[in-house]
Design a protein around this motif. Sequence first.
Motif, short mmCIF file in Angstrom:
data_model
loop_
_atom_site.label_atom_id
_atom_site.label_comp_id
_atom_site.label_asym_id
_atom_site.label_seq_id
_atom_site.Cartn_x
_atom_site.Cartn_y
_atom_site.Cartn_z
N HIS A 36 0.82 -1.21 0.00
CA HIS A 36 0.00 0.00 0.00
C HIS A 36 0.86 1.27 0.00
CE1 HIS A 36 -3.31 -2.72 0.80
NE2 HIS A 36 -2.66 -3.18 1.85
N TYR A 37 1.95 1.22 -0.77
CA TYR A 37 2.86 2.36 -0.92
C TYR A 37 3.43 2.80 0.43
CZ TYR A 37 0.98 2.46 -5.64
OH TYR A 37 0.61 2.10 -6.92
N ASN A 38 3.84 1.83 1.21
CA ASN A 38 4.49 2.08 2.49
C ASN A 38 5.74 1.22 2.61
OD1 ASN A 38 2.71 3.97 3.99
ND2 ASN A 38 1.22 2.32 3.74
N PHE A 39 6.80 1.80 3.20
CA PHE A 39 7.99 1.02 3.50
C PHE A 39 7.77 0.18 4.76
CE2 PHE A 39 10.53 4.54 1.35
CZ PHE A 39 10.82 3.77 0.24
N LYS A 40 8.39 -0.98 4.79
CA LYS A 40 8.46 -1.75 6.01
C LYS A 40 9.70 -1.31 6.78
CE LYS A 40 6.17 -5.88 4.15
NZ LYS A 40 6.31 -7.34 3.88
N LEU A 41 9.51 -0.89 8.01
CA LEU A 41 10.63 -0.40 8.81
C LEU A 41 11.18 -1.56 9.66
CD1 LEU A 41 9.15 3.03 9.95
CD2 LEU A 41 10.42 2.49 7.88
N GLU A 42 12.01 -2.39 9.03
CA GLU A 42 12.48 -3.61 9.68
C GLU A 42 13.77 -3.43 10.48
OE1 GLU A 42 11.60 -4.99 5.27
OE2 GLU A 42 12.62 -3.30 6.25
N LYS A 43 14.57 -2.44 10.12
CA LYS A 43 15.91 -2.31 10.71
C LYS A 43 15.94 -1.23 11.79
CE LYS A 43 19.36 -2.23 7.84
NZ LYS A 43 20.34 -1.75 6.83
N THR A 44 16.55 -1.55 12.94
CA THR A 44 16.75 -0.56 14.00
C THR A 44 18.20 -0.12 14.01
OG1 THR A 44 15.00 -1.51 15.38
CG2 THR A 44 16.63 -0.12 16.47
N LEU A 45 18.41 1.18 13.91
CA LEU A 45 19.76 1.75 13.93
C LEU A 45 19.96 2.57 15.19
CD1 LEU A 45 20.14 3.01 10.25
CD2 LEU A 45 20.95 0.87 11.22
N LYS A 46 21.21 2.64 15.65
CA LYS A 46 21.56 3.49 16.78
C LYS A 46 22.54 4.55 16.31
CE LYS A 46 20.80 0.26 20.58
NZ LYS A 46 21.38 -0.38 21.79
N TYR A 47 22.34 5.76 16.86
CA TYR A 47 23.23 6.86 16.48
C TYR A 47 23.32 7.87 17.63
CZ TYR A 47 24.63 11.33 14.43
OH TYR A 47 25.26 12.54 14.20
N GLU A 48 24.46 7.97 18.21
CA GLU A 48 24.80 9.00 19.20
C GLU A 48 23.67 9.29 20.21
OE1 GLU A 48 26.58 12.47 17.51
OE2 GLU A 48 28.15 11.32 16.51
N GLY A 49 23.22 8.23 20.87
CA GLY A 49 22.25 8.40 21.96
C GLY A 49 20.80 8.13 21.62
N ILE A 50 20.51 7.83 20.36
CA ILE A 50 19.12 7.52 19.98
C ILE A 50 19.08 6.25 19.12
CG2 ILE A 50 18.33 9.91 20.05
CD1 ILE A 50 18.51 9.90 16.94
N SER A 51 17.88 5.71 19.00
CA SER A 51 17.63 4.62 18.06
C SER A 51 16.39 4.96 17.25
CB SER A 51 17.41 3.29 18.81
OG SER A 51 16.21 3.35 19.56
N PHE A 52 16.30 4.39 16.06
CA PHE A 52 15.16 4.62 15.19
C PHE A 52 15.12 3.52 14.15
CE2 PHE A 52 18.79 7.02 13.74
CZ PHE A 52 18.91 6.66 12.41
N LYS A 53 14.00 3.43 13.44
CA LYS A 53 13.83 2.37 12.45
C LYS A 53 13.95 2.91 11.03
CE LYS A 53 10.95 -0.61 15.34
NZ LYS A 53 11.96 -1.68 15.41
N LEU A 54 14.47 2.07 10.15
CA LEU A 54 14.60 2.38 8.72
C LEU A 54 14.25 1.15 7.90
CD1 LEU A 54 17.90 4.39 7.97
CD2 LEU A 54 15.55 5.18 7.72
#
Length: 202
Positions: A36-54
């Motif tokens: 439905h024209y959406n990315f699946k955010l499967e990967k969790t990354l960490k960067y200088e004190g935070i984490s987020f999904k890509l």
Amino acid sequence: MIYRILFLFMPCLLLMGCFDYDKKNKELREAFKTNHYNFKLEKTLKYEGISFKLPDHFKQNFTHNYTVKNTSLTRTSNAFNIYFSVERFNESDLNREFVSNYVIDGDLLNTFQDAYVSRRYESLDNSAVSIKKELPKKAFKNKGLIQTISGDGTYSGQAYYVTSTIKVGNEYYVFQWISSKPIMNYTYDDFERILQSVRKSK
């Protein structure tokens, strides 16, 4: 003799490599459409004190052409020609040349957002910038701002830059999502979902 054989087969190998690469990109675009024209955010990354999904297919980019700091985290999606970045700022960055004219006492969130957006705006031809908006408090765990800048630059001609500054603890993180307008129309909400996933990490 073996070098001659390799030389003869080299064009075929190159063509096969290109074919596989294009096939993979096509598969990624089809999966995006199917979802439905959406990315699946499967990967969790960490960067200088935070984490987020890509999305998992976003690969490391070793250039920092669209960021201020060489310590920024940069990723690209070749299948969609998207450039993603995040970099951390704090009080120690207030003396940077691009920031000094935008300092708002007691409000570093707006300071870094205004300075970064202005820097991007001035780097483009035929540029335009949207109204600055706060990220909805109910949907986002962290306080933040978001804006879109458009213009002619070095990134694939006419481009759209979504810039968001998020406060996590005493640090400020500037996120960028750069693409063409057609791609932005379909992926702006994916960028928002990435921002929603931002958490303070240990």
